[in-house]
Enzyme design. Structure first.
Site, PDB file in Angstrom:
ATOM      1  N   ASP A  36       0.802  -1.224   0.000  1.00 41.71           N
ATOM      2  CA  ASP A  36       0.000   0.000   0.000  1.00 41.71           C
ATOM      3  C   ASP A  36       0.835   1.274   0.000  1.00 41.71           C
ATOM      4  OD1 ASP A  36      -1.010  -2.224   1.811  1.00 41.71           O
ATOM      5  OD2 ASP A  36      -0.158  -0.798   3.234  1.00 41.71           O
ATOM      6  N   ASN A 167       6.156   9.113  -0.422  1.00 42.52           N
ATOM      7  CA  ASN A 167       4.917   9.181  -1.209  1.00 42.52           C
ATOM      8  C   ASN A 167       3.717   9.575  -0.345  1.00 42.52           C
ATOM      9  OD1 ASN A 167       3.262   8.917  -3.462  1.00 42.52           O
ATOM     10  ND2 ASN A 167       2.958   6.721  -3.156  1.00 42.52           N
ATOM     11  N   LEU A 470      14.118 -47.603   5.349  1.00 44.66           N
ATOM     12  CA  LEU A 470      13.368 -47.254   6.548  1.00 44.66           C
ATOM     13  C   LEU A 470      13.814 -48.086   7.738  1.00 44.66           C
ATOM     14  CD1 LEU A 470       9.778 -47.156   5.002  1.00 44.66           C
ATOM     15  CD2 LEU A 470      11.128 -45.178   5.759  1.00 44.66           C
ATOM     16  N   SER A 543      19.833 -43.160   6.650  1.00 45.80           N
ATOM     17  CA  SER A 543      20.299 -42.104   5.727  1.00 45.80           C
ATOM     18  C   SER A 543      19.194 -41.658   4.763  1.00 45.80           C
ATOM     19  CB  SER A 543      21.542 -42.544   4.959  1.00 45.80           C
ATOM     20  OG  SER A 543      21.406 -43.842   4.427  1.00 45.80           O
TER      21      SER A 543
END
Lengths: 636, 303
Positions: A36, A167, A470, A543
């Site tokens: 804005d 501004n 896993l 890993s």
């Protein structure tokens, strides 16, 4: 593009094509400010008041202003600047947009960048190619946190010219004291962060005061309006005054008689007869010719894309950096740099990224985050990783030495980008401060008994069998069986097990992403030492990340690393739950558990893929042995 | 500081474009230059020749021929290829050809999709190109203003404006996975005026259709369209008029509006442009189909 009263006749056009107007130079600037602050309106105002809007664009603007403008049906100049549909719908600018306009004095390219904190990366991107920044401040609000952020990023990116457009002066009654207070406030901050002296202009983008024309709102202001200032400001690159640098981009060998080195001069100038050095090799030679499409030239200057031929047959390749013999760049494989992180995934120290500087791409790691820079307050904070849009001062380690200059001295040879090795996204950029001499001071001790000798003594070829998968997939079970077979065959081996290593070498590490990276890095180093000792190394580690497994692979020679993907569906692993860990993870007692609340990135091209839900461990161990044999790694 | 220390805007744009073209050739396995025969392609081709002089172009050119281009364009294309000794590939979508797809029978939307977008994807896949140069400029249209210089495409040639790689300095990230590709835009920072100034400065040949000449035209879809062959339906009672016209952009002739003009030289064309009150793509039917239509086409693989 003519203004209302003017038409171009043949003579005026001739002037555009061949005369003074053809000598126009180019100014690239960046606009920043929050949603804005009226940034889009300001650019829209520049275009509109300079009569640079076409009739069809004006018609679209009038229509759009009524439909979705924020100016109550009057012309909403910001709509001239808004781009993609997605951002139109959100009402914010989501990316960098480039605008072009040309006045009688100059051609301008504007990078329009959004102001929110989450778009720090976009502002850095826009700033990297800009000569100047226009920073918007709302006169009603003054210097805000985000103003400081933009100034800080402008400073980091090495912008030498900053204009502050204060501004919405119309909304503070064009009050002089308001302007002066904001100006003084900003100038003080600029000094604090060592930003070049800013130029502060009071403007009203909405009403047009001090944008293109002076307007009558602020007779007390005696400085230039914004556009006239941008037309005048001298940004002639100091780069022609800095020493000659040519990053070699391409070697042109159309036939046996011509061997040219092509590239864009990052700085300085070059003439035939100049004594130059090829970096990093350090070989000296002389420039024979400076060539372009039209033939030989007497000289080339910064910014030009040219071709050089050399007097001697020295070895020059893409990625080398040519410099004068008496003003060489630094060459190092360790350096300190500011990094702006642009990746969705956090930056983790010790993870391997690709670093592209000039025309060289090398693997690199951030070895240490010295501090994180809070871009809002300019304070220095401790950090273990970097998130998107964060800025830090870091030490880096590269896979091999590269030539560079400090960014402050040369924007063309001191900046780099970081690329994720898996997604190939650009995840960061860096500005080098200085090279670190550490690597050159720790000399490699050449030992007389080497890997080949140690392996020969054991009558075997060393390698790493890296079992990944896993928890509960069966890594340790299979690895154990493989090691037993190797032992029976008379081989020398060692099994590094994830759980066991965490009891000793890695007992200081937890399970955060940072610690997982370090966990695997250490094991990769140990396995590389064991390979050097002549052993067959079995590593049984979850890993989970591809990047670290790739790092481990790169620690040993080609052909010495076999990635073994021990694969079973998560449901199967969870059902097995040998150590009861899944149950705890599901209950929330263990955080960052792979497969539950932390990712597992499966290998893309493993040397071996073992499906433990479809075969017995003994069969799988045999497969591993066969694979070793097929590669000639076992004694016959 | 002497003026010899300063490059003009055209010198800077030229150097940046050459840098981009060389970088693509250095980083990619199999680049191709999309050649559309228009003024931007002419400039891009000229820049590429500069980049590799004194050697030849290290890549082929490819033209996607919809079979509806102006005849003068095709003649210019073939002449250019001969004069410069170019390796020119021409591809037309065989499915579209079989089904007789054209702008008059199928409308501009279907025609552009089948004969341009789909044809381009077919050709890129068929030859296995991993980088394709295009002559698009950021000043042409709003969605192009955000396009990267190296614009990343998935294996199915899709563009995702929300997921573009940041581009810093002039260091381009050229990493892709197998099957993926990039579109590279060396003219990203040029404007229409820059292109004409450069054509003038370098004396680059362009298709004569850019210059005014009496040509047979009729009103078609609200535009003056040139009657380039007998495939254009002439309504009952209407007849082509001879008018002095030229074209600001060139595409398929039934989709490209002519402007009344007397400009027969580059200088006169530029004079008309400087005095004109409409932007360049206003003469193109395909941009106006719907709001943001170019963005939708680009997501799907249009150049």
């Amino acid at each position: 593009m003519a203004d209302d009263g003017r038409t171009f006749d043949a003579a005026a056009t001739e002037a555009v094509l061949s005369g003074k107007a053809a000598e126009r130079d180019l100014l690239r600037f960046l606009t920043c400010g929050s949603v804005d602050d009226g940034k889009s309106t300001l650019i829209g105002r520049v275009l509109y008041d300079s009569k640079l809007i076409f009739e069809d664009q004006l018609k679209t603007l009038e229509r759009d202003s009524k439909a979705r403008g924020n100016a109550g049906g009057a012309l909403d100049l910001s709509l001239l600047v808004d781009g993609l549909q997605a951002e139109r719908e959100q009402g914010i600018t989501i990316d960098v947009a480039w605008r072009h306009f040309t006045t009688d004095r100059r051609k301008f390219i504007v990078a329009d960048t959004p102001g929110h904190e989450q778009y720090t990366r976009n502002m850095a991107t826009g700033a990297s190619n800009a000569d100047l920044a226009v920073l918007l401040v709302d006169a009603r609000k003054g210097v805000l946190v985000q103003t400081r952020r933009h100034a800080t990023i402008a400073r980091l990116m090495g912008l030498r010219h900053v204009v502050v457009a204060i501004n919405k002066m119309d909304l503070v009654g064009y009050d002089r004291a308001t302007y002066e207070a904001i100006r003084d406030d900003f100038v003080a901050f600029a000094r604090e962060i060592d930003l070049p002296e800013p130029v502060c202009i009071p403007v009203s983008a909405l009403m047009g005061d001090n944008v293109v024309n002076r307007g009558d709102g602020m007779p007390w202001y005696d400085g230039p309006a914004l556009l006239p200032f941008l037309e005048e400001v001298d940004v002639v690159q100091t780069s022609t005054q800095t020493p000659f640098r040519l990053p070699v981009q391409w070697v042109n060998r159309p036939n046996l008689d011509f061997r040219g080195y092509c590239g864009t001069l990052a700085s300085g100038r070059v003439r035939p007869g100049d004594r130059i050095v090829v970096n990093p090799s350090g070989r000296e030679t002389t420039v024979a010719r400076v060539v372009d499409f039209n033939g030989d030239r007497a000289e080339a200057i910064a910014g030009e894309s040219i071709t050089l031929t050399l007097a001697d047959e020295v070895d020059v390749a893409r990625g080398d950096l040519l410099s004068p013999a008496d003003a060489r760049p630094q060459v190092a494989d360790q350096m300190a740099a500011h990094i702006i992180w642009m990746g969705e995934d956090p930056m983790l120290p010790e993870r391997s990224y690709l670093l592209k500087i000039g025309h060289t791409t090398v693997p690199a790691q951030i070895t240490e985050i010295k501090y994180r820079l809070d871009v809002n307050t300019h304070s220095k904070l401790a950090a273990k990783h970097l998130d998107l849009n964060e800025v830090a001062f870091c030490n880096l380690s590269l896979a091999r030495p590269v030539p560079f200059d400090p960014y402050e001295e040369n924007r063309g040879t001191g900046g780099f980008i970081l690329i994720d090795r898996t997604t190939h996204q650009t995840v960061g950029c860096g500005m080098i401060s200085f090279g670190l001499r550490r690597a050159s001071n720790i000399h490699w001790q050449a030992l007389e008994v080497d890997k080949a000798a140690r392996a020969h003594q054991k009558h075997q070829k060393p390698c790493v069998l890296w079992f990944t998968g896993l928890s509960g997939a069966g890594k340790s079970t299979v690895a154990n069986l493989v090691e037993k077979r190797l032992m029976a065959m008379g081989h020398h081996s060692y099994l590094l097990d994830g759980d066991n290593v965490r009891h000793g070498l890695n007992r200081d590490l937890g399970f955060t992403a940072e610690d997982r990276v370090e966990n695997v890095r250490r094991v990769a180093e140990v396995s590389s030492l064991f390979v050097d000792a002549g052993l067959i190394v079995l590593v049984s580690f979850i890993s989970p990340f591809r990047a670290e497994r790739r790092l481990a692979r790169e620690k040993v020679a080609a052909g010495e690393f076999l990635e073994v993907f021990v694969d079973a569906p998560l449901e199967v692993c969870e059902q097995r739950d040998v150590k009861g860990l899944y149950k705890k993870a599901r209950a929330g007692e263990i955080k960052n558990f792979t497969g539950i609340d932390s990712d597992y990135e499966p290998p893309e091209a493993p040397e071996l893929h073992l499906r433990t839900d479809q075969a017995e461990p003994d069969e799988l161990a045999d497969q591993v042995i066969q694979a070793l044999r097929a590669r000639g790694l076992l004694r016959e | 500081m002497s003026s010899a220390d300063r490059l003009t805007h055209l010198q800077r744009l030229e150097a940046e474009s050459i840098h981009i073209i060389r970088e693509v050739v250095a980083e990619f396995r199999k680049p191709v230059m999309l050649y559309s025969i228009g003024k931007d392609s002419s400039v891009m081709l000229h820049l590429a020749r500069k980049a590799f002089a004194p050697g030849p172009l290290p890549f082929p050119l490819m033209h996607i021929d919809t079979t509806w281009k102006f005849r003068e364009m095709i003649a210019f294309r073939d002449q250019t290829a001969r004069d410069l000794g170019l390796d020119l590939l021409i591809h037309t979508n065989p499915d579209g050809l079989r089904d007789g797809v054209g702008p008059i029978t199928h409308g501009s939307g279907v025609h552009t999709d089948v004969m341009k977008t789909q044809a381009l994807k077919q050709a890129l896949t068929r030859y296995g190109f991993d980088a394709a140069f295009g002559g698009a400029r950021r000043d042409e249209e709003a969605s192009r203003a955000k396009e990267r210089v190296f614009s990343f495409r998935t294996a199915t040639h899709q563009w995702d404006p929300r997921n573009q790689r940041p581009e810093l300095w002039s260091i381009y990230n050229a990493r892709i996975q197998t099957g993926e590709s990039i579109r590279a835009f060396p003219l990203s920072n040029w404007t229409e005026l820059d292109v004409w100034q450069y054509i003038h400065q370098e004396d680059i040949p362009v298709v004569p259709l850019y210059f005014a000449k009496p040509r047979p035209v009729i009103q078609h879809n609200g535009m003056w369209v040139m009657v380039d062959d007998d495939r254009l339906p002439i309504p009952e009672g209407a007849a082509p008029e001879m008018k002095s016209v030229r074209f600001r952009t060139l595409g398929c002739y039934p989709l490209t509006g002519a402007v009344a003009s007397t400009a027969t030289t580059v200088a006169e064309v530029v004079a008309e442009m400087l005095n004109s009150r409409t932007s360049e793509r206003a003469g193109r039917a395909i941009d106006h189909d719907q709001a943001g239509s170019m963005e939708l086409k680009k997501r799907d693989g249009y150049f």
